[in-house]
Structures are given as C-alpha cells and as structure tokens.
Design a protein around this motif. Sequence first.
Motif, short mmCIF file in Angstrom:
data_model
loop_
_atom_site.label_atom_id
_atom_site.label_comp_id
_atom_site.label_asym_id
_atom_site.label_seq_id
_atom_site.Cartn_x
_atom_site.Cartn_y
_atom_site.Cartn_z
N LEU A 180 -39.60 47.06 96.26
CA LEU A 180 -38.64 47.85 97.04
C LEU A 180 -39.30 47.86 98.66
O LEU A 180 -38.14 47.88 99.39
N MET A 181 -40.36 47.69 99.06
CA MET A 181 -40.70 47.32 100.34
C MET A 181 -40.19 46.21 100.96
O MET A 181 -39.70 46.32 101.86
N LEU A 182 -40.07 45.16 100.07
CA LEU A 182 -39.37 43.79 100.50
C LEU A 182 -37.97 44.21 100.76
O LEU A 182 -37.44 43.49 101.67
N LEU A 183 -37.51 44.85 99.96
CA LEU A 183 -35.83 45.15 100.01
C LEU A 183 -35.71 45.91 101.37
O LEU A 183 -34.63 45.60 102.16
N LEU A 218 -47.19 54.30 100.26
CA LEU A 218 -45.88 54.07 99.82
C LEU A 218 -45.90 52.57 98.92
O LEU A 218 -44.94 52.42 98.31
N GLY A 219 -46.70 51.73 99.25
CA GLY A 219 -46.83 50.39 98.63
C GLY A 219 -47.63 50.75 97.04
O GLY A 219 -48.51 51.17 96.96
N ARG A 220 -46.82 49.74 96.23
CA ARG A 220 -47.27 49.85 94.77
C ARG A 220 -46.59 48.67 94.12
O ARG A 220 -45.40 48.54 94.36
N GLY A 233 -45.36 43.97 101.37
CA GLY A 233 -44.40 43.77 100.32
C GLY A 233 -44.98 42.77 99.40
O GLY A 233 -44.95 42.66 98.07
N LEU A 234 -45.18 41.43 99.95
CA LEU A 234 -45.34 40.59 99.19
C LEU A 234 -47.07 40.54 98.69
O LEU A 234 -47.29 40.11 97.69
#
Length: 223
Positions: A183-186, A124-126, A176-177
């Motif tokens: 988006l992961m942060l949101l 998911l992460g990018r 996210g950071l």
Amino acid sequence: MEDQDPRAPRRRAEYPSEKRRATVQRIAGAHLASMDGTMADALGRSNRQRLVWLSLLAMPLLFPVALPGMASVVGAFCLLIAFGLCIGQPVPLPRWLARREIDGRARALLQRMFGRVVGIVASLGRPRLLRLSDRRVRVLNASMLSIAGLSMMTPVPIISFDNVLPALAIVLISWGLRLRDGLMLLVGYLVTLAAAASVLLLWWGGAAAVAELLSWAGLASGG
C-alpha cells in the motif's frame, strides 16, 4: 470476568504498532549513527541497506529548505539504487559520489526530524500486498524510483519547493520496499507520477512565460 482490566485489550492492540515502531527506529537509527564521513564509509553493501539510506537522505528535502547540492546527490543515489534493484545486486558508487561528505546541515535536520518521520512510517508501514514488493516486479519499482530521482535532479528555476514531491515519493517507495508494504508502494507510485507531472508543468509554464516575454520584448522594441 467483571474484574478484568478494561485497558488490557487496548494494550494488546497497541503492541504490534509499538513493535513496528521499535523495529523501524532500530533500522533507521543504526544508519543514522554512521552518517559521519563520506558516502562510501556510511553506505551498506546491500540494496536493503541502501534503501534505508536513500529514505534518510531524502527526508530533509521534504521541507522547502535550501540545501545546496543535496537534491543532485539524492537523485543520483536514487538512480544508482534503482539500477541495482533492476539487476538484482548493488552497484558500486561512482568516485565523485563515494567521496562526497554528508552535509552537516542535512545531518542536523535529519536528527531533528528523525523521531517524527520514523514514527509516521512505523505507524503506517506493515507487510501487505506483498506482490508489489516481490522480485518479479522489481523493474516496476526500479522504474518508479528512477522517475522520482530524475524529477528531483531536474532543476526548476525560482521554485523552492520543487523537491518535496520527489522526496516524498522516494521515502514512500524506499520504506515500502524495506517493510514490504504494498500500500505504501502504491501511494509512492502516485506521488512519483505527480512529481514528474509537476516538473513537466513547471518547465512548460516557464518556457511559455519566457516565450511570452521575448514576444513582448520584440513587439516593444519594434514599436
């Protein structure tokens, strides 16, 4: 052209995902390998390293299992990292936390769930919505981490799964950071607010139940 392997486009499409997975596994695996000993022995000296550690330590709390004292340690570490993010440099660990040894049960649980959780993060992460991971919004990210940490540290009687939402928020915001995934942060922000609301709701419900019980007891004794 007719003899072209139809699987070639698929391999090209999958390559970035495989590369991300390998990168995330390498980052998390290096931290996981140094979990023996005290917190001071294992932790890095940069906020980026500590964010990965924070996500790893929060992972066992994603499941409603009994890990005595783990939520307090993760919550305190979360607040420490949040303050370090806010001022732009890592903060030294307090002595009581630096000398704390990582729980063997938590370490074993981490080993079991490592591949699954890291695989999800990697898929998911990018890097995207980069402004949300920029230094100019570090106060927002630090505030969200602080709320998640406080939600985790706040004791909620009887409920055994009260740490799941704060732990999920911490994992999402930390990665996210680290991966600069806005988006992961949101999503992490939303989970953080849900975690804080659930803690407040549980305390409000508990206080109302106690008041009702005392009122009933007073009426019963008066009768």
